[in-house]
Motif scaffolding. Structure first.
Motif, mmCIF file in Angstrom:
data_model
loop_
_atom_site.group_PDB
_atom_site.id
_atom_site.type_symbol
_atom_site.label_atom_id
_atom_site.label_comp_id
_atom_site.label_asym_id
_atom_site.label_seq_id
_atom_site.Cartn_x
_atom_site.Cartn_y
_atom_site.Cartn_z
ATOM 1 N N ARG A 1 6.032 -3.711 -0.704
ATOM 2 C CA ARG A 1 6.462 -2.454 -1.297
ATOM 3 C C ARG A 1 5.645 -2.132 -2.542
ATOM 4 O O ARG A 1 5.393 -0.963 -2.832
ATOM 5 N N ARG A 2 5.243 -3.147 -3.313
ATOM 6 C CA ARG A 2 4.384 -2.901 -4.472
ATOM 7 C C ARG A 2 3.125 -2.174 -4.055
ATOM 8 O O ARG A 2 2.692 -1.213 -4.689
ATOM 9 N N VAL A 3 2.522 -2.647 -2.976
ATOM 10 C CA VAL A 3 1.270 -2.040 -2.509
ATOM 11 C C VAL A 3 1.515 -0.611 -2.042
ATOM 12 O O VAL A 3 0.754 0.309 -2.367
ATOM 13 N N ARG A 4 2.590 -0.396 -1.272
ATOM 14 C CA ARG A 4 2.870 0.947 -0.757
ATOM 15 C C ARG A 4 3.167 1.921 -1.893
ATOM 16 O O ARG A 4 2.654 3.046 -1.909
ATOM 17 N N ILE A 5 3.997 1.497 -2.830
ATOM 18 C CA ILE A 5 4.352 2.399 -3.933
ATOM 19 C C ILE A 5 3.150 2.637 -4.837
ATOM 20 O O ILE A 5 2.880 3.773 -5.252
ATOM 21 N N GLY A 6 2.404 1.572 -5.149
ATOM 22 C CA GLY A 6 1.220 1.733 -5.987
ATOM 23 C C GLY A 6 0.189 2.646 -5.346
ATOM 24 O O GLY A 6 -0.413 3.493 -6.023
ATOM 25 N N ALA A 7 0.006 2.498 -4.042
ATOM 26 C CA ALA A 7 -0.950 3.367 -3.343
ATOM 27 C C ALA A 7 -0.470 4.807 -3.339
ATOM 28 O O ALA A 7 -1.259 5.737 -3.548
ATOM 29 N N ALA A 8 0.826 5.017 -3.111
ATOM 30 C CA ALA A 8 1.351 6.386 -3.109
ATOM 31 C C ALA A 8 1.229 7.028 -4.479
ATOM 32 O O ALA A 8 1.038 8.240 -4.597
ATOM 33 N N ALA A 9 1.334 6.219 -5.542
ATOM 34 C CA ALA A 9 1.240 6.756 -6.896
ATOM 35 C C ALA A 9 -0.196 7.111 -7.273
ATOM 36 O O ALA A 9 -0.432 8.131 -7.940
ATOM 37 N N PHE A 10 -1.161 6.303 -6.862
ATOM 38 C CA PHE A 10 -2.518 6.453 -7.404
ATOM 39 C C PHE A 10 -3.516 7.071 -6.434
ATOM 40 O O PHE A 10 -4.343 7.909 -6.823
ATOM 41 N N LEU B 1 7.349 15.312 -14.441
ATOM 42 C CA LEU B 1 8.757 15.036 -14.143
ATOM 43 C C LEU B 1 8.937 14.696 -12.668
ATOM 44 O O LEU B 1 9.644 13.742 -12.319
ATOM 45 N N LEU B 2 8.292 15.454 -11.788
ATOM 46 C CA LEU B 2 8.371 15.149 -10.356
ATOM 47 C C LEU B 2 7.829 13.748 -10.078
ATOM 48 O O LEU B 2 8.401 12.987 -9.294
ATOM 49 N N PHE B 3 6.718 13.417 -10.728
ATOM 50 C CA PHE B 3 6.102 12.109 -10.511
ATOM 51 C C PHE B 3 7.004 10.985 -11.011
ATOM 52 O O PHE B 3 7.234 9.994 -10.310
ATOM 53 N N GLY B 4 7.532 11.128 -12.226
ATOM 54 C CA GLY B 4 8.364 10.065 -12.785
ATOM 55 C C GLY B 4 9.643 9.852 -12.006
ATOM 56 O O GLY B 4 10.050 8.711 -11.749
ATOM 57 N N THR B 5 10.312 10.938 -11.610
ATOM 58 C CA THR B 5 11.553 10.786 -10.851
ATOM 59 C C THR B 5 11.284 10.201 -9.472
ATOM 60 O O THR B 5 12.044 9.354 -8.991
ATOM 61 N N ALA B 6 10.192 10.623 -8.834
ATOM 62 C CA ALA B 6 9.866 10.074 -7.514
ATOM 63 C C ALA B 6 9.472 8.604 -7.619
ATOM 64 O O ALA B 6 9.820 7.796 -6.738
ATOM 65 N N LEU B 7 8.760 8.231 -8.677
ATOM 66 C CA LEU B 7 8.391 6.832 -8.871
ATOM 67 C C LEU B 7 9.636 5.966 -9.012
ATOM 68 O O LEU B 7 9.747 4.897 -8.391
ATOM 69 N N SER B 8 10.599 6.421 -9.810
ATOM 70 C CA SER B 8 11.817 5.649 -9.990
ATOM 71 C C SER B 8 12.607 5.553 -8.685
ATOM 72 O O SER B 8 13.138 4.488 -8.342
ATOM 73 N N ASP B 9 12.669 6.648 -7.930
ATOM 74 C CA ASP B 9 13.342 6.608 -6.632
ATOM 75 C C ASP B 9 12.650 5.646 -5.676
ATOM 76 O O ASP B 9 13.311 4.926 -4.920
ATOM 77 N N ALA B 10 11.319 5.644 -5.700
ATOM 78 C CA ALA B 10 10.584 4.767 -4.784
ATOM 79 C C ALA B 10 10.804 3.298 -5.126
ATOM 80 O O ALA B 10 11.026 2.462 -4.236
ATOM 81 N N VAL B 11 10.766 2.964 -6.417
ATOM 82 C CA VAL B 11 10.979 1.575 -6.821
ATOM 83 C C VAL B 11 12.390 1.124 -6.455
ATOM 84 O O VAL B 11 12.601 -0.011 -6.008
ATOM 85 N N ARG C 1 7.163 9.540 -0.055
ATOM 86 C CA ARG C 1 6.479 10.807 0.261
ATOM 87 C C ARG C 1 6.445 11.717 -0.967
ATOM 88 O O ARG C 1 5.431 12.342 -1.259
ATOM 89 N N ARG C 2 7.591 11.792 -1.672
ATOM 90 C CA ARG C 2 7.619 12.625 -2.876
ATOM 91 C C ARG C 2 6.661 12.100 -3.936
ATOM 92 O O ARG C 2 6.014 12.880 -4.647
ATOM 93 N N LEU C 3 6.566 10.792 -4.044
ATOM 94 C CA LEU C 3 5.662 10.204 -5.027
ATOM 95 C C LEU C 3 4.217 10.584 -4.720
ATOM 96 O O LEU C 3 3.449 10.943 -5.624
ATOM 97 N N ALA C 4 3.832 10.516 -3.453
ATOM 98 C CA ALA C 4 2.467 10.889 -3.076
ATOM 99 C C ALA C 4 2.207 12.364 -3.355
ATOM 100 O O ALA C 4 1.140 12.734 -3.860
#
Length: 461
Positions: A311-320, A256-266, A275-278
Motif C-alpha cells: 500500500r505504501r508503494v500504491r499510495i506513494g505512486a498515486a501521490a507523486f 485541500l483535495l490532495f491532503g484529504t485524499a491522501l489521508s483517506d488513502a492512508v 483514485r482521488r489522490l491521483a
C-alpha cells in the motif's frame, strides 16, 4: 439582458455545465451515498474544470484548433468514463434506516449563523472579484496573458518556448490555469476577463463544500465543520480581489483535495481514495511548480504512515507520479525551462557561507512579514494546541509545514535577494495553505479517529 449581467449568466452556464459533467465523472472517484454528498459536489466542479482544461490542452498538443463542440464532447466523454467505472458503494449512514442524531440547542442556534457567515464570505469575495476586470500583476503578465494567447492562437506560440522573450511570463510555470482560461473562453466563444472572474468564487464554493463535507465524514460535528467553513470563507488574505486571476486560489483548493485524499488513502477510508489522490496530484502539479514538491511530500508522508509495503508503494505512486507526469508533459510540449529567478549554485560547498547568510536573511524577512498577522497566527496556535492529537490531522499539518518551510527558505536562493522575493510572494503563497490548515485544526476538535471508516455510521452533512 446585456452587458456584464449577460456575460455573467453565460459564464455561470458554462460553470454549471462543467460541474454537471464533473458530477458524472466524480462517480469514478466517490462511492454513492449521502455521506459523500458535499465533498462530491466540490470535487464535481474541480473535475469539470480540469476536464475542460485537459481537452483544450490535448487539442493544442495534437495540433487541432479547439472549438466549443470539441471541448464539450471531450468533457462528455470524460463524464461517460466516470459513469462506466464507478467506485463500489461503501456502507455508511442511511437516512432511511438510521435515525438522525439529536441536535443540541447550541447547534440549533449556531448552525444558521455559520451558514449565514459562509454566504456572506462568498458574497464578499464575489464582490471583490467582479467589481472590475481581473487586474493583478501576475494575471496580466503570466496567467491571463498565456490563457488569452492560447485561446487566440489555437496553438502553443513560439514565444512560450523562448525564455529570452518570455522570461517575465515564466515559461517554467505549469499551464493548467492558462489552459482552463482558454477552455472557458472557447466554450463562451470569446475572451472575457471580467465575467470570467466568476470562476474564482465558484472555486471558493467548491473548496468550502469539500472542507465541510470531509470534516463531517471524519467525525466532526456540524457546528465544527461549518464553523471551519465560515472562518475560511471570510479569510480575506486568500479570497481577495488581488489574488483573483492568479493561481493561488485554485492551488489552495487543489491542496485541500490532495491532503484529504491522501489521508483517506492512508486510512483506507473508501475504495475511491487512491483514485482521488491521483486526480488531486494532477490538479496540484498542473497549477504551480510547488504542486510537484507537495506531491513528493505527500508520497513521503504516505511512506512514513502506511505500515503495508504494498500500500505504501500504491499510495506513494498515486501521490507523486501523476504530478510528475504533468511536469514531463510540460517539458515535452514546451521544452526545458530553468527557474531563472533562483541561483541554486549556492548549494555548491564553496558558497555555503553565502547561503547561510541568505538563509538567515530569508527567515528574518519571513518573521518581519508575519508580525502584522500575529492575531491570526496566535488564534491558530491556540486552537491547534487545545485540540486532540490525531494522525489524520498530523498528515495535513505535515503538508502545511513542508510548504511553509519551502516558502520561507526558498527566497534565500532568489537572484534579486531574499527580502525581495519574500516581500512579493510570501503573504499570498502561505495564504493558499489556509484550507489545509483549517481542515487540520478542525480535525483536532472532532473527537477520536475512526478505525473503520467504510463501516462507520456517519451522519449526513
Amino acid at each position: 439582458m446585456s452587458g456584464l449581467p449577460a456575460s455573467l449568466a453565460a459564464v455561470l452556464a458554462v460553470l454549471l455545465v462543467l460541474a454537471a459533467a464533473g458530477a458524472a465523472a466524480a462517480r469514478a472517484l466517490f462511492p454513492s451515498g449521502r455521506r459523500f454528498a458535499a465533498e462530491r459536489a466540490g470535487w464535481s466542479l474541480a473535475a469539470g474544470l480540469a476536464g475542460a482544461a485537459l481537452v483544450e490542452g490535448a487539442c493544442l498538443t495534437g495540433g487541432a484548433a479547439p472549438s466549443r463542440w470539441i471541448v464539450l464532447g471531450g468533457v462528455v466523454l470524460l463524464a461517460a468514463l466516470g459513469i462506466a467505472r464507478p467506485v463500489p458503494s461503501a456502507p455508511g449512514f442511511d437516512p432511511r434506516t438510521t435515525p438522525p442524531a439529536g441536535v443540541s440547542r447550541f447547534a440549533a442556534a449556531w448552525l444558521p449563523a455559520a451558514g449565514a457567515l459562509v454566504g456572506i464570505g462568498v458574497a464578499l469575495y464575489a464582490l471583490r472579484a467582479l467589481t472590475e476586470p481581473m487586474w493583478a500583476n501576475d494575471y496580466l503578465a503570466i496567467w491571463g496573458l498565456k490563457g488569452r494567447t492560447l485561446f487566440a492562437s489555437g496553438a502553443y506560440p513560439a514565444w512560450l518556448r523562448d525564455p529570452a522573450v518570455s522570461r517575465f511570463s515564466h515559461p517554467e510555470y505549469p499551464l493548467g490555469l492558462p489552459l482552463l482560461y482558454a477552455a472557458v473562453a472557447t466554450l463562451l466563444g470569446r475572451w472575457d476577463d471580467h465575467a470570467g472572474a466568476l470562476l474564482f468564487p465558484a472555486i471558493q464554493c467548491g473548496t468550502l463544500l469539500v472542507l465541510a463535507g470531509w470534516l463531517r465524514r471524519r467525525g466532526a460535528s456540524r457546528e465544527i465543520a461549518w464553523s471551519a467553513a465560515a472562518i475560511l470563507a471570510l479569510f480575506e488574505p486568500l479570497y481577495s480581489g488581488f489574488l483573483t486571476g492568479m493561481a493561488d486560489v485554485p492551488l489552495s483548493a487543489a491542496l485541500l483535495l490532495f491532503g484529504t485524499a491522501l489521508s483517506d488513502a492512508v486510512d483506507d477510508a473508501d475504495a475511491g481514495a487512491i483514485r482521488r489522490l491521483a486526480a488531486a496530484s494532477v490538479f496540484a502539479g498542473a497549477l504551480k511548480n510547488e504542486g510537484l514538491f507537495l506531491a513528493a511530500a505527500g508520497a513521503i508522508l504516505a511512506f512514513a504512515a502506511e505500515p503495508s509495503r504494498g500500500r505504501r508503494v500504491r499510495i506513494g505512486a498515486a501521490a507523486f507520479v501523476p504530478a510528475l507526469a504533468v511536469a514531463g508533459w510540460h517539458r515535452a510540449a514546451l521544452g526545458p525551462a530553468t527557474l531563472g529567478d533562483f541561483d541554486f549554485g549556492l548549494l555548491a560547498p564553496a558558497r555555503w557561507g553565502e547561503l547561510a547568510a541568505r538563509l538567515f536573511e530569508a527567515i528574518g524577512a519571513a518573521a518581519t512579514l508575519a508580525a502584522p498577522a500575529w492575531p491570526i497566527l496566535l488564534c491558530a496556535a491556540v486552537l491547534l494546541g487545545a485540540g486532540r492529537r490525531r494522525p489524520d490531522s498530523l498528515r495535513l499539518l505535515g503538508l502545511v509545514a513542508a510548504a511553509a518551510a519551502a516558502y520561507v527558505l526558498l527566497p534565500a536562493f532568489a537572484v534579486r535577494g531574499p527580502l525581495w522575493l519574500a516581500s512579493t510572494t510570501l503573504p499570498r503563497t502561505t495564504g493558499a495553505l489556509a484550507p489545509l490548515a483549517a481542515a487540520a485544526i478542525a480535525l483536532r476538535w472532532s473527537g477520536e479517529t475512526r478505525s473503520n471508516f467504510p463501516a462507520g455510521n456517519n451522519e449526513g452533512t
